[in-house]
Design an enzyme around this catalytic site. Structure first.
Site, PDB file in Angstrom:
ATOM      1  N   GLY A   1      56.009  37.762  28.009  1.00 38.07           N
ATOM      2  CA  GLY A   1      56.990  36.961  28.593  1.00 38.07           C
ATOM      3  C   GLY A   1      56.888  35.398  27.689  1.00 38.07           C
TER       4      GLY A   1
ATOM      5  NE  ARG B   1      56.781  41.719  29.469  1.00 41.46           N
ATOM      6  CZ  ARG B   1      57.366  40.552  30.217  1.00 41.46           C
ATOM      7  NH1 ARG B   1      58.638  40.515  30.742  1.00 41.46           N
ATOM      8  NH2 ARG B   1      56.591  39.603  30.698  1.00 41.46           N
TER       9      ARG B   1
ATOM     10  CG  ASP C   1      45.943  41.245  30.121  1.00 40.19           C
ATOM     11  OD1 ASP C   1      44.675  41.080  29.401  1.00 40.19           O
ATOM     12  OD2 ASP C   1      46.087  42.472  30.734  1.00 40.19           O
TER      13      ASP C   1
ATOM     14  CB  THR D   1      50.889  34.334  29.623  1.00 44.72           C
ATOM     15  OG1 THR D   1      51.222  34.535  31.131  1.00 44.72           O
ATOM     16  CG2 THR D   1      49.304  34.182  29.668  1.00 44.72           C
TER      17      THR D   1
ATOM     18  CG  ASP E   1      51.800  34.921  34.547  1.00 44.57           C
ATOM     19  OD1 ASP E   1      52.546  34.339  35.075  1.00 44.57           O
ATOM     20  OD2 ASP E   1      51.956  36.151  33.966  1.00 44.57           O
TER      21      ASP E   1
ATOM     22  CG  ASP F   1      47.844  36.841  33.690  1.00 48.82           C
ATOM     23  OD1 ASP F   1      48.083  36.218  32.505  1.00 48.82           O
ATOM     24  OD2 ASP F   1      48.624  37.663  33.836  1.00 48.82           O
TER      25      ASP F   1
ATOM     26  NE  ARG G   1      52.789  39.798  34.033  1.00 46.49           N
ATOM     27  CZ  ARG G   1      53.041  40.900  33.245  1.00 46.49           C
ATOM     28  NH1 ARG G   1      52.513  41.708  32.853  1.00 46.49           N
ATOM     29  NH2 ARG G   1      54.103  40.073  32.134  1.00 46.49           N
TER      30      ARG G   1
HETATM   31  P1  ADP Z   1      52.258  39.770  28.321  1.00 47.80           P
HETATM   32  O1  ADP Z   1      51.807  39.851  26.834  1.00 47.80           O
HETATM   33  O2  ADP Z   1      53.065  38.398  28.607  1.00 47.80           O
HETATM   34  O3  ADP Z   1      51.273  39.897  29.303  1.00 47.80           O
HETATM   35  P2  ADP Z   1      53.288  42.477  28.602  1.00 47.80           P
HETATM   36  O4  ADP Z   1      52.545  42.907  29.339  1.00 47.80           O
HETATM   37  O5  ADP Z   1      54.845  42.809  29.128  1.00 47.80           O
HETATM   38  O6  ADP Z   1      53.474  40.593  28.359  1.00 47.80           O
HETATM   39  O7  ADP Z   1      53.191  42.930  27.214  1.00 47.80           O
HETATM   40  C1  ADP Z   1      53.811  42.827  26.123  1.00 47.80           C
HETATM   41  C2  ADP Z   1      53.893  43.988  24.957  1.00 47.80           C
HETATM   42  O8  ADP Z   1      52.499  44.106  24.592  1.00 47.80           O
HETATM   43  C3  ADP Z   1      54.302  45.149  25.934  1.00 47.80           C
HETATM   44  O9  ADP Z   1      55.778  45.387  26.011  1.00 47.80           O
HETATM   45  C4  ADP Z   1      53.575  46.247  24.753  1.00 47.80           C
HETATM   46  O10 ADP Z   1      54.713  46.134  23.659  1.00 47.80           O
HETATM   47  C5  ADP Z   1      52.654  45.610  24.336  1.00 47.80           C
HETATM   48  N1  ADP Z   1      51.418  46.033  24.924  1.00 47.80           N
HETATM   49  C6  ADP Z   1      50.957  45.838  26.253  1.00 47.80           C
HETATM   50  N2  ADP Z   1      49.994  46.700  26.516  1.00 47.80           N
HETATM   51  C7  ADP Z   1      49.688  47.398  25.731  1.00 47.80           C
HETATM   52  C8  ADP Z   1      48.575  48.263  25.379  1.00 47.80           C
HETATM   53  N3  ADP Z   1      47.592  48.683  26.428  1.00 47.80           N
HETATM   54  N4  ADP Z   1      48.559  49.027  24.143  1.00 47.80           N
HETATM   55  C9  ADP Z   1      49.511  48.547  23.194  1.00 47.80           C
HETATM   56  N5  ADP Z   1      50.637  47.462  23.344  1.00 47.80           N
HETATM   57  C10 ADP Z   1      50.460  47.075  24.558  1.00 47.80           C
HETATM   58  O1  F6P Z   2      54.091  36.817  32.590  1.00 46.34           O
HETATM   59  C1  F6P Z   2      55.042  35.847  32.736  1.00 46.34           C
HETATM   60  C2  F6P Z   2      55.867  36.184  33.835  1.00 46.34           C
HETATM   61  O2  F6P Z   2      56.723  35.307  33.901  1.00 46.34           O
HETATM   62  C3  F6P Z   2      55.331  36.344  35.101  1.00 46.34           C
HETATM   63  O3  F6P Z   2      54.889  35.261  35.979  1.00 46.34           O
HETATM   64  C4  F6P Z   2      56.365  37.413  35.974  1.00 46.34           C
HETATM   65  O4  F6P Z   2      55.647  38.245  36.722  1.00 46.34           O
HETATM   66  C5  F6P Z   2      56.794  38.177  34.505  1.00 46.34           C
HETATM   67  O5  F6P Z   2      56.591  37.453  33.556  1.00 46.34           O
HETATM   68  C6  F6P Z   2      58.397  38.372  34.728  1.00 46.34           C
HETATM   69  O6  F6P Z   2      58.881  39.003  33.600  1.00 46.34           O
HETATM   70  P1  F6P Z   2      60.332  39.113  33.168  1.00 46.34           P
HETATM   71  O7  F6P Z   2      60.725  38.225  32.453  1.00 46.34           O
HETATM   72  O8  F6P Z   2      60.260  40.518  32.415  1.00 46.34           O
HETATM   73  O9  F6P Z   2      60.987  39.489  34.662  1.00 46.34           O
END
Ligand code: ADP
Ligand code: F6P
Length: 323
Positions: A14, A75, A106, A128, A130, A132, A174
């Protein structure tokens, strides 16, 4: 002399206001130290699909003031597979990078951790809204998101007050309640529902609202964290049980945009600068954190294993301030 000659930088997951200031700081600190920077568009997706651009000092001018990320973000399901991770590591080697800077939340840092296992030198910057990530007291984007939420609440409060209504405002976050707690305290809410505190439910909210009305309040404000959800159902429940007109507003992606605050620009600039400095000092596979008022870098594996206990203090204070 540093051995680092060429680094890549990407934003992933995000987007968060302040990511552009982090990109700018990484690029300018690198160039100041004669390090070449390759920008990778659309996060891991762009790494896997060859979306690269050379970044020089002028290519990051006039970006700090803008929300979102100029590198774009995505993502990327392919990165969740071992095959995708091996492919990404191979592309990193073909590109001749000495390190990859990952700006994200994360999930993105777990992606960096996966790449590390295939020989990629990674550096993480927490980005982020969040907040978190348990390894750090600050994540880029949080302050802007809270300010945006607070301003929206101010506006909702005006109309809620005029109509003597109850207003439910659902904020992002989140599975974490930080944005909700901060929006609740700075917006002056009577109740805050967060995933960390399942004991606050629809019935206890009704009880609280009725008690506050009996004490003379003419309108009410309740903040609901996205991780709890159900704000429309809560509004209907309150209205049917109490007879008080109730409206729910879900702020959603409104909170992810907007001009980054000074706090976000400052943290992002410091984290970007310190990340490149750490690389020059020979550090790899670390994540930049802000803890106890100082910037530091932590081993990525240890950082992702950090667990912070839920602290109820902010919630308790919010209740005292709402009497
Ligand atoms: P954020 O970084 O904001 O927490 P996401 O959880 O959607 O957002 O993770 C972003 C991207 O990071 C995912 O679409 C994926 O490509 C990669 N990713 C997330 N978790 C893993 C994992 N356990 N192993 C490898 N790549 C990951
Ligand atoms: O991680 C940032 C965030 O905005 C969260 O607060 C929310 O749950 C999520 O991303 C929303 O994701 P998307 O933009 O894919 O709807």
């Amino acid at each position: 002399m540093s051995n680092v000659k060429k680094i890549g930088v990407l934003t992933s997951g995000g987007d968060a206001p302040g990511m552009n200031a982090a990109i700018r700081a990484v690029v300018r600190t690198a160039i100041h130290n004669n390090i070449h920077v390759t920008g990778i568009k659309r996060g891991y997706d762009g790494l896997l699909n060859g979306e690269f651009m050379d970044l020089d000092a002028s290519s990051v001018s006039s970006i700090m003031y803008r929300g979102g990320t100029v590198l774009l973000t995505a993502r990327c399901p392919e990165m969740m597979t071992e095959e995708g991770q091996k492919k990404a590591a191979n592309i990193y080697k073909v590109l001749g990078l000495d390190a990859l800077v990952v700006i994200g939340g994360d999930g993105s840092l777990h992606g960096a951790q996966a790449l590390m296992k295939f020989g990629v030198n990674v550096m993480g910057i927490p980005g982020t809204i969040d907040l978190d990530l348990d390894c750090t007291d600050y994540t880029i984007g949080f302050d802007t998101a809270v300010n945006t939420g607070m301003e929206a609440i101010n506006r909702i409060r005006d109309t809620s007050c005029s109509h003597e209504r109850c207003s439910i405002v659902e904020v992002m976050g989140r599975n974490a309640g930080f944005i909700a707690l901060w929006c609740g305290i700075t917006g002056g809410s009577e109740e805050i529902l967060i995933p960390e505190k399942p004991d606050i439910n629809n019935d206890s909210v009704v009880k609280q609202i009725l008690q506050n009305r009996s004490l003379g309040k003419t309108h009410n404000l309740v903040i609901v964290a996205e991780g709890v959800g159900g704000s429309q159902e809560l509004a209907e429940h309150i209205e049917s049980v109490t007879g008080i007109q109730t409206r729910a507003t879900i702020l959603g992606h409104l909170q992810r945009g907007g001009v980054p605050t000074a706090i976000d620009r400052m943290h992002a600039s410091m984290m970007g600068y310190n990340t490149v400095k750490a690389l020059i000092e020979g550090k790899i596979n670390r994540v930049m954190v802000y803890r106890d008022g100082k910037y530091d870098d932590l081993d990525l594996n240890e950082a992702l294993d950090c667990k912070r206990e839920y602290d109820n203090t902010l919630y308790e204070i919010s209740k005292i301030l709402a009497i």
